[in-house]
Design a protein around this motif. Structure first.
Motif, short mmCIF file in Angstrom:
data_model
loop_
_atom_site.label_atom_id
_atom_site.label_comp_id
_atom_site.label_asym_id
_atom_site.label_seq_id
_atom_site.Cartn_x
_atom_site.Cartn_y
_atom_site.Cartn_z
N ALA A 25 0.83 -1.20 0.00
CA ALA A 25 0.00 0.00 0.00
C ALA A 25 0.87 1.26 0.00
O ALA A 25 2.04 1.21 0.37
N PRO A 26 0.30 2.40 -0.41
CA PRO A 26 1.04 3.66 -0.36
C PRO A 26 1.62 3.91 1.03
O PRO A 26 0.95 3.68 2.04
N GLY A 27 2.88 4.33 1.06
CA GLY A 27 3.56 4.58 2.32
C GLY A 27 4.25 3.37 2.92
O GLY A 27 5.02 3.48 3.86
N THR A 28 3.96 2.19 2.36
CA THR A 28 4.56 0.96 2.86
C THR A 28 6.01 0.85 2.42
O THR A 28 6.34 1.14 1.28
N LYS A 29 6.84 0.39 3.33
CA LYS A 29 8.24 0.14 3.00
C LYS A 29 8.34 -1.21 2.30
O LYS A 29 7.79 -2.21 2.76
N LEU A 30 9.02 -1.22 1.16
CA LEU A 30 9.25 -2.48 0.45
C LEU A 30 10.30 -3.29 1.21
O LEU A 30 11.09 -2.74 1.98
N ALA A 71 4.95 5.04 -3.28
CA ALA A 71 4.46 6.42 -3.41
C ALA A 71 2.94 6.47 -3.30
O ALA A 71 2.24 5.50 -3.59
N GLU A 72 2.46 7.62 -2.88
CA GLU A 72 1.01 7.85 -2.86
C GLU A 72 0.51 7.88 -4.28
O GLU A 72 1.18 8.38 -5.18
N ARG A 73 -0.68 7.36 -4.50
CA ARG A 73 -1.28 7.35 -5.83
C ARG A 73 -2.00 8.67 -6.07
O ARG A 73 -2.70 9.18 -5.19
N GLU A 74 -1.84 9.19 -7.27
CA GLU A 74 -2.57 10.40 -7.63
C GLU A 74 -3.96 10.00 -8.06
O GLU A 74 -4.15 9.10 -8.87
N GLU A 75 -4.95 10.70 -7.52
CA GLU A 75 -6.35 10.38 -7.78
C GLU A 75 -6.94 11.23 -8.90
O GLU A 75 -8.13 11.29 -9.05
#
Length: 78
Positions: A25-30, A71-75
């Motif tokens: 998910a956005p913000g999650t560390k891989l 990264a955060e997804r652009e909506e």
């Protein structure tokens, strides 16, 4: 069965799909570069090249000393 060698493009595509599906998910560390190298049975250099592809696509970003994050997804324009 012969060993299958993945390219950095294939790894980037797999990670991109996992990000799109929401597994990361956005913000999650891989996972770390080393962990991903073990997961895909490739060198850390191959994983680093995959990270470059993901960053260029705007899917991830790196924080020095902390790791690579989704990264955060652009909506759109809403």
């Amino acid at each position: 069965m012969p060993a299958r060698f993945l390219t950095y493009e294939q790894i980037a595509a797999d990670l991109a799909e996992r990000i799109t599906r929401g597994e990361y998910a956005p913000g999650t560390k891989l996972p770390s570069t080393r962990a991903l190298a073990e997961l895909y049975s490739v060198s850390t250099a191959t994983v680093e090249r995959a990270h470059i592809v993901l960053r260029e696509r705007g899917l991830t970003y790196g924080v020095i000393g902390r790791g690579v994050f989704v990264a955060e997804r652009e909506e759109g324009n809403s």
